[in-house]
Design an enzyme around this catalytic site. Sequence first.
Site, PDB file in Angstrom:
ATOM      1  N   SER A  29      20.800   5.750  50.756  1.00 55.52           N
ATOM      2  CA  SER A  29      20.759   5.468  49.324  1.00 55.52           C
ATOM      3  C   SER A  29      22.186   5.039  48.736  1.00 55.52           C
ATOM      4  O   SER A  29      22.544   5.676  47.738  1.00 55.52           O
ATOM      5  CB  SER A  29      20.274   6.907  48.465  1.00 55.52           C
ATOM      6  OG  SER A  29      18.704   6.799  48.889  1.00 55.52           O
ATOM      7  N   GLU A  34      14.005   5.294  61.100  1.00 53.90           N
ATOM      8  CA  GLU A  34      12.663   4.730  60.878  1.00 53.90           C
ATOM      9  C   GLU A  34      11.827   4.597  62.416  1.00 53.90           C
ATOM     10  O   GLU A  34      10.854   4.678  62.471  1.00 53.90           O
ATOM     11  CB  GLU A  34      12.428   3.727  60.128  1.00 53.90           C
ATOM     12  CG  GLU A  34      12.674   4.104  58.277  1.00 53.90           C
ATOM     13  CD  GLU A  34      13.317   3.241  57.581  1.00 53.90           C
ATOM     14  OE1 GLU A  34      13.417   1.958  57.960  1.00 53.90           O
ATOM     15  OE2 GLU A  34      13.822   3.554  56.376  1.00 53.90           O
ATOM     16  N   ASN A  55      21.143  -3.409  56.206  1.00 50.70           N
ATOM     17  CA  ASN A  55      19.824  -3.190  56.929  1.00 50.70           C
ATOM     18  C   ASN A  55      18.567  -3.868  56.085  1.00 50.70           C
ATOM     19  O   ASN A  55      18.217  -2.889  55.122  1.00 50.70           O
ATOM     20  CB  ASN A  55      19.442  -1.918  57.459  1.00 50.70           C
ATOM     21  CG  ASN A  55      18.313  -1.711  57.935  1.00 50.70           C
ATOM     22  OD1 ASN A  55      17.577  -2.705  58.581  1.00 50.70           O
ATOM     23  ND2 ASN A  55      17.878  -0.509  58.373  1.00 50.70           N
ATOM     24  N   HIS A  92      17.765   3.809  64.542  1.00 51.90           N
ATOM     25  CA  HIS A  92      17.580   4.098  62.925  1.00 51.90           C
ATOM     26  C   HIS A  92      16.398   5.100  62.808  1.00 51.90           C
ATOM     27  O   HIS A  92      15.341   5.181  63.670  1.00 51.90           O
ATOM     28  CB  HIS A  92      17.241   2.930  62.444  1.00 51.90           C
ATOM     29  CG  HIS A  92      17.231   2.957  60.961  1.00 51.90           C
ATOM     30  ND1 HIS A  92      16.042   3.497  60.007  1.00 51.90           N
ATOM     31  CD2 HIS A  92      18.096   2.559  59.919  1.00 51.90           C
ATOM     32  CE1 HIS A  92      16.301   3.589  58.749  1.00 51.90           C
ATOM     33  NE2 HIS A  92      17.515   3.052  58.781  1.00 51.90           N
ATOM     34  N   GLY A 149      16.056   5.575  51.772  1.00 51.24           N
ATOM     35  CA  GLY A 149      15.362   5.039  50.746  1.00 51.24           C
ATOM     36  C   GLY A 149      14.717   6.173  49.695  1.00 51.24           C
ATOM     37  O   GLY A 149      13.600   5.805  49.140  1.00 51.24           O
ATOM     38  N   LYS A 172      15.627  -4.224  56.749  1.00 47.30           N
ATOM     39  CA  LYS A 172      14.485  -3.725  57.242  1.00 47.30           C
ATOM     40  C   LYS A 172      13.124  -4.820  57.454  1.00 47.30           C
ATOM     41  O   LYS A 172      13.565  -5.828  57.557  1.00 47.30           O
ATOM     42  CB  LYS A 172      13.850  -2.626  56.335  1.00 47.30           C
ATOM     43  CG  LYS A 172      15.035  -1.507  55.958  1.00 47.30           C
ATOM     44  CD  LYS A 172      14.401  -0.502  55.634  1.00 47.30           C
ATOM     45  CE  LYS A 172      15.626   0.606  55.217  1.00 47.30           C
ATOM     46  NZ  LYS A 172      15.275   2.077  54.900  1.00 47.30           N
ATOM     47  N   GLU A 179      23.313   8.917  58.968  1.00 46.29           N
ATOM     48  CA  GLU A 179      22.233   8.600  57.941  1.00 46.29           C
ATOM     49  C   GLU A 179      21.298   9.953  57.774  1.00 46.29           C
ATOM     50  O   GLU A 179      20.082   9.977  58.763  1.00 46.29           O
ATOM     51  CB  GLU A 179      21.311   7.373  58.279  1.00 46.29           C
ATOM     52  CG  GLU A 179      22.183   6.089  58.367  1.00 46.29           C
ATOM     53  CD  GLU A 179      21.240   4.932  58.160  1.00 46.29           C
ATOM     54  OE1 GLU A 179      21.667   4.161  57.275  1.00 46.29           O
ATOM     55  OE2 GLU A 179      20.327   4.733  58.779  1.00 46.29           O
TER      56      GLU A 179
HETATM   57  C1  PEP Z   1      19.040   2.332  55.856  1.00 48.92           C
HETATM   58  O1  PEP Z   1      17.975   1.660  56.029  1.00 48.92           O
HETATM   59  O2  PEP Z   1      19.673   2.619  57.093  1.00 48.92           O
HETATM   60  C2  PEP Z   1      19.348   3.054  54.574  1.00 48.92           C
HETATM   61  C3  PEP Z   1      20.381   3.693  54.558  1.00 48.92           C
HETATM   62  O3  PEP Z   1      18.579   2.687  53.503  1.00 48.92           O
HETATM   63  P1  PEP Z   1      18.619   2.762  51.961  1.00 48.92           P
HETATM   64  O4  PEP Z   1      19.951   2.474  51.794  1.00 48.92           O
HETATM   65  O5  PEP Z   1      17.799   2.210  51.158  1.00 48.92           O
HETATM   66  O6  PEP Z   1      18.516   4.355  51.622  1.00 48.92           O
END
Ligand code: PEP
Length: 267
Positions: free
Chosen positions: A221, A106, A17, A104, A182, A19, A176
Amino acid sequence: MTRKTKLNPRRPLVAGNWKMHRTASDTRALIQDIVKRVERVANIDLVVCPPFTSLAAAHETLGRHSILALGAQTMHQAKEGAFTGEISGPMLREFGVRYVILGHSERRQYDNETNEKVAAKAIAAVGYHLRPIVCVGETLSQRESGDTEAVIDSQIHTSLAGFPPEQIEELVIAYEPVWAIGTGKVATPKQANDVHHQIRKLLVKLFGPKGADIRILYGGSVKPDNAVDLMSQPDIDGALVGGASLDARAFFDIIEAARPKRATDHD
Ligand code: PEP
Protein backbone atom coordinates in the site's frame (compact mmCIF):
# COMPACT_ATOMS: atom_id res chain seq x y z
CA MET A 1 38.91 20.85 -9.19
CA THR A 2 36.54 17.91 -9.70
CA ARG A 3 34.57 16.76 -6.70
CA LYS A 4 34.45 13.00 -6.31
CA THR A 5 31.00 11.62 -5.59
CA LYS A 6 30.70 8.38 -3.70
CA LEU A 7 29.32 5.44 -5.63
CA ASN A 8 26.13 4.38 -3.94
CA PRO A 9 25.69 0.59 -3.99
CA ARG A 10 22.24 1.09 -2.46
CA ARG A 11 20.99 3.27 -5.31
CA PRO A 12 17.24 3.65 -4.80
CA LEU A 13 14.99 1.41 -6.84
CA VAL A 14 11.25 1.68 -7.44
CA ALA A 15 9.46 -1.21 -9.12
CA GLY A 16 5.83 -1.31 -10.25
CA ASN A 17 4.03 -4.65 -10.02
CA TRP A 18 1.11 -4.44 -12.40
CA LYS A 19 -0.19 -7.88 -11.32
CA MET A 20 -2.97 -9.13 -13.69
CA HIS A 21 -3.81 -5.68 -15.04
CA ARG A 22 -3.56 -4.09 -18.50
CA THR A 23 -3.92 -5.76 -21.88
CA ALA A 24 -1.10 -5.36 -24.38
CA SER A 25 -2.80 -2.36 -26.02
CA ASP A 26 -3.44 -0.66 -22.65
CA THR A 27 0.20 -1.30 -21.79
CA ARG A 28 1.47 0.91 -24.62
CA ALA A 29 -0.43 3.94 -23.33
CA LEU A 30 0.63 3.42 -19.70
CA ILE A 31 4.30 2.94 -20.62
CA GLN A 32 4.22 6.11 -22.73
CA ASP A 33 2.64 8.06 -19.89
CA ILE A 34 5.23 6.82 -17.37
CA VAL A 35 8.19 7.47 -19.70
CA LYS A 36 6.99 11.02 -20.36
CA ARG A 37 7.06 11.74 -16.62
CA VAL A 38 10.30 9.99 -15.68
CA GLU A 39 12.43 10.95 -18.69
CA ARG A 40 14.51 13.42 -16.71
CA VAL A 41 14.62 11.53 -13.44
CA ALA A 42 18.15 10.56 -12.37
CA ASN A 43 19.98 8.65 -9.63
CA ILE A 44 17.36 5.95 -9.28
CA ASP A 45 16.58 2.59 -10.89
CA LEU A 46 13.04 2.22 -12.24
CA VAL A 47 11.32 -1.03 -13.13
CA VAL A 48 7.85 -1.96 -14.37
CA CYS A 49 6.56 -5.53 -14.22
CA PRO A 50 3.59 -5.99 -16.59
CA PRO A 51 1.87 -9.35 -17.17
CA PHE A 52 3.73 -11.78 -19.48
CA THR A 53 1.33 -11.05 -22.33
CA SER A 54 2.21 -7.34 -22.20
CA LEU A 55 6.00 -7.70 -22.15
CA ALA A 56 6.35 -7.57 -25.93
CA ALA A 57 4.23 -4.40 -26.15
CA ALA A 58 6.13 -2.81 -23.26
CA HIS A 59 9.50 -3.73 -24.80
CA GLU A 60 8.48 -2.34 -28.17
CA THR A 61 7.07 0.87 -26.68
CA LEU A 62 10.18 1.48 -24.60
CA GLY A 63 12.37 1.15 -27.66
CA ARG A 64 15.71 2.67 -26.75
CA HIS A 65 14.45 4.35 -23.55
CA SER A 66 16.69 2.86 -20.92
CA ILE A 67 15.23 4.89 -18.05
CA LEU A 68 12.65 2.18 -17.41
CA ALA A 69 13.72 -1.46 -17.04
CA LEU A 70 11.32 -4.34 -17.57
CA GLY A 71 10.60 -6.98 -14.95
CA ALA A 72 8.49 -10.15 -14.89
CA GLN A 73 6.20 -11.21 -12.05
CA THR A 74 7.62 -14.75 -11.74
CA MET A 75 9.50 -17.33 -13.82
CA HIS A 76 10.18 -21.06 -13.83
CA GLN A 77 13.61 -22.24 -12.78
CA ALA A 78 14.09 -24.65 -15.72
CA LYS A 79 15.43 -23.47 -19.05
CA GLU A 80 12.65 -25.31 -20.91
CA GLY A 81 10.55 -28.43 -20.54
CA ALA A 82 7.13 -29.95 -19.97
CA PHE A 83 5.86 -27.26 -17.59
CA THR A 84 2.51 -26.17 -18.99
CA GLY A 85 1.76 -22.51 -18.44
CA GLU A 86 5.25 -21.62 -17.25
CA ILE A 87 7.78 -19.13 -18.63
CA SER A 88 11.57 -19.50 -18.43
CA GLY A 89 14.43 -17.06 -17.95
CA PRO A 90 15.66 -17.20 -21.58
CA MET A 91 12.08 -16.50 -22.77
CA LEU A 92 11.98 -13.39 -20.61
CA ARG A 93 15.38 -12.20 -21.76
CA GLU A 94 14.16 -12.21 -25.34
CA PHE A 95 11.77 -9.37 -24.41
CA GLY A 96 14.47 -7.30 -22.75
CA VAL A 97 13.43 -8.31 -19.22
CA ARG A 98 16.09 -7.48 -16.59
CA TYR A 99 14.32 -8.16 -13.27
CA VAL A 100 12.01 -10.85 -11.95
CA ILE A 101 9.81 -10.75 -8.86
CA LEU A 102 10.05 -14.03 -6.95
CA GLY A 103 8.01 -15.27 -3.99
CA HIS A 104 5.41 -12.50 -4.10
CA SER A 105 2.88 -13.28 -1.36
CA GLU A 106 0.08 -13.72 -3.91
CA ARG A 107 2.13 -16.39 -5.67
CA ARG A 108 3.06 -17.96 -2.36
CA GLN A 109 -0.64 -18.04 -1.43
CA TYR A 110 -2.27 -19.09 -4.73
CA ASP A 111 0.48 -20.83 -6.67
CA ASN A 112 2.49 -22.66 -4.04
CA GLU A 113 5.64 -20.60 -4.66
CA THR A 114 7.47 -21.95 -1.60
CA ASN A 115 10.73 -20.69 -0.12
CA GLU A 116 12.50 -23.69 -1.67
CA LYS A 117 11.12 -22.88 -5.12
CA VAL A 118 12.06 -19.23 -4.68
CA ALA A 119 15.64 -20.30 -3.88
CA ALA A 120 15.84 -22.42 -7.05
CA LYS A 121 14.32 -19.62 -9.13
CA ALA A 122 16.65 -16.97 -7.72
CA ILE A 123 19.71 -19.07 -8.58
CA ALA A 124 18.33 -19.74 -12.08
CA ALA A 125 17.46 -16.05 -12.57
CA VAL A 126 20.99 -14.76 -12.01
CA GLY A 127 22.23 -17.54 -14.29
CA TYR A 128 20.13 -15.90 -17.03
CA HIS A 129 21.26 -12.37 -16.12
CA LEU A 130 17.93 -11.51 -14.49
CA ARG A 131 17.93 -9.62 -11.21
CA PRO A 132 15.73 -11.40 -8.66
CA ILE A 133 13.46 -9.30 -6.44
CA VAL A 134 12.86 -11.80 -3.64
CA CYS A 135 9.75 -11.00 -1.57
CA VAL A 136 9.31 -11.85 2.09
CA GLY A 137 6.71 -10.79 4.63
CA GLU A 138 4.58 -11.95 7.54
CA THR A 139 0.80 -12.40 7.68
CA LEU A 140 -1.35 -10.44 10.13
CA SER A 141 -1.75 -13.42 12.48
CA GLN A 142 2.02 -14.02 12.45
CA ARG A 143 2.60 -10.36 13.38
CA GLU A 144 -0.08 -10.41 16.08
CA SER A 145 1.38 -13.53 17.65
CA GLY A 146 4.85 -11.94 17.76
CA ASP A 147 6.34 -14.21 15.11
CA THR A 148 7.43 -11.59 12.56
CA GLU A 149 11.14 -11.92 13.28
CA ALA A 150 11.12 -15.73 13.13
CA VAL A 151 9.07 -15.78 9.91
CA ILE A 152 11.37 -13.29 8.17
CA ASP A 153 14.45 -15.14 9.40
CA SER A 154 13.19 -18.42 7.99
CA GLN A 155 12.03 -16.89 4.67
CA ILE A 156 15.36 -15.15 4.11
CA HIS A 157 17.44 -18.20 5.00
CA THR A 158 15.43 -20.69 2.93
CA SER A 159 14.67 -18.42 -0.05
CA LEU A 160 18.35 -17.50 -0.42
CA ALA A 161 19.80 -20.97 0.24
CA GLY A 162 22.57 -21.65 -2.25
CA PHE A 163 22.44 -18.16 -3.77
CA PRO A 164 25.88 -17.50 -5.31
CA PRO A 165 27.69 -14.95 -3.10
CA GLU A 166 29.52 -13.49 -6.11
CA GLN A 167 26.13 -12.44 -7.54
CA ILE A 168 24.72 -10.53 -4.56
CA GLU A 169 25.01 -7.21 -6.38
CA GLU A 170 22.21 -8.48 -8.61
CA LEU A 171 19.94 -9.39 -5.70
CA VAL A 172 17.08 -7.21 -4.44
CA ILE A 173 14.88 -8.04 -1.44
CA ALA A 174 11.35 -6.72 -0.98
CA TYR A 175 9.82 -6.69 2.48
CA GLU A 176 6.07 -6.83 1.96
CA PRO A 177 3.95 -7.47 5.04
CA VAL A 178 1.09 -9.58 3.66
CA TRP A 179 -1.46 -7.62 5.72
CA ALA A 180 -0.42 -4.40 3.94
CA ILE A 181 -0.64 -5.62 0.33
CA GLY A 182 -3.63 -4.20 -1.53
CA THR A 183 -5.40 -3.47 1.76
CA GLY A 184 -4.69 0.23 2.19
CA LYS A 185 -3.12 -0.65 5.57
CA VAL A 186 0.48 0.44 5.50
CA ALA A 187 3.26 -0.46 7.93
CA THR A 188 4.41 2.55 9.93
CA PRO A 189 7.84 3.81 8.84
CA LYS A 190 9.29 2.44 12.09
CA GLN A 191 7.63 -0.99 11.73
CA ALA A 192 8.97 -1.22 8.18
CA ASN A 193 12.44 0.04 9.02
CA ASP A 194 12.77 -2.37 11.98
CA VAL A 195 12.18 -5.35 9.71
CA HIS A 196 14.47 -3.93 7.01
CA HIS A 197 17.17 -3.56 9.65
CA GLN A 198 16.69 -7.17 10.72
CA ILE A 199 16.88 -8.32 7.07
CA ARG A 200 20.09 -6.33 6.52
CA LYS A 201 21.68 -8.01 9.53
CA LEU A 202 20.64 -11.43 8.22
CA LEU A 203 22.13 -10.60 4.81
CA VAL A 204 25.45 -9.69 6.45
CA LYS A 205 25.38 -12.98 8.35
CA LEU A 206 24.72 -14.86 5.13
CA PHE A 207 27.04 -13.02 2.74
CA GLY A 208 29.52 -11.08 4.87
CA PRO A 209 29.95 -7.25 4.96
CA LYS A 210 28.89 -6.85 1.31
CA GLY A 211 25.48 -8.21 2.28
CA ALA A 212 24.81 -4.79 3.85
CA ASP A 213 24.73 -3.27 0.34
CA ILE A 214 21.87 -5.43 -0.94
CA ARG A 215 18.88 -3.21 -1.69
CA ILE A 216 15.78 -3.79 0.40
CA LEU A 217 12.48 -2.40 -0.91
CA TYR A 218 9.33 -1.85 1.09
CA GLY A 219 6.01 -2.94 -0.42
CA GLY A 220 2.45 -2.81 0.85
CA SER A 221 0.00 0.00 0.00
CA VAL A 222 2.73 2.51 -0.87
CA LYS A 223 0.99 5.66 -2.11
CA PRO A 224 2.17 9.22 -2.82
CA ASP A 225 0.93 10.37 0.60
CA ASN A 226 2.91 7.82 2.65
CA ALA A 227 5.95 7.39 0.39
CA VAL A 228 8.03 10.30 1.73
CA ASP A 229 7.95 9.04 5.32
CA LEU A 230 8.67 5.44 4.32
CA MET A 231 11.44 6.30 1.85
CA SER A 232 13.26 8.53 4.32
CA GLN A 233 13.92 5.57 6.65
CA PRO A 234 17.61 4.61 6.75
CA ASP A 235 17.17 0.93 5.83
CA ILE A 236 14.55 1.42 3.11
CA ASP A 237 16.11 1.58 -0.37
CA GLY A 238 12.99 1.97 -2.47
CA ALA A 239 9.56 0.53 -3.06
CA LEU A 240 7.71 -2.33 -4.70
CA VAL A 241 4.43 -0.71 -5.70
CA GLY A 242 1.26 -2.54 -6.70
CA GLY A 243 -1.97 -0.57 -7.20
CA ALA A 244 -0.39 2.88 -7.38
CA SER A 245 1.98 1.81 -10.17
CA LEU A 246 -1.00 1.60 -12.56
CA ASP A 247 -1.45 5.35 -12.28
CA ALA A 248 1.47 7.13 -13.97
CA ARG A 249 1.07 10.28 -11.86
CA ALA A 250 0.98 8.37 -8.54
CA PHE A 251 3.91 6.19 -9.62
CA PHE A 252 5.91 9.28 -10.51
CA ASP A 253 5.18 10.89 -7.13
CA ILE A 254 6.41 7.75 -5.34
CA ILE A 255 9.55 7.77 -7.50
CA GLU A 256 10.18 11.39 -6.51
CA ALA A 257 9.80 10.44 -2.84
CA ALA A 258 12.40 7.68 -3.23
CA ARG A 259 14.99 9.77 -5.07
CA PRO A 260 18.14 10.63 -3.13
CA LYS A 261 18.06 14.18 -1.85
CA ARG A 262 21.70 14.66 -0.85
CA ALA A 263 24.55 15.16 -3.34
CA THR A 264 26.58 12.40 -1.63
CA ASP A 265 23.79 9.93 -2.34
CA HIS A 266 24.18 10.42 -6.09
CA ASP A 267 26.17 8.16 -8.33
C1 PEP B 1 2.50 -5.59 -4.44
O1 PEP B 1 1.76 -6.09 -5.26
O2 PEP B 1 3.67 -5.98 -4.36
C2 PEP B 1 1.98 -4.50 -3.59
C3 PEP B 1 2.77 -4.02 -2.69
O3 PEP B 1 0.70 -4.08 -3.83
P1 PEP B 1 0.00 -2.73 -3.25
O4 PEP B 1 0.99 -1.61 -3.43
O5 PEP B 1 -1.22 -2.57 -4.09
O6 PEP B 1 -0.28 -2.98 -1.81
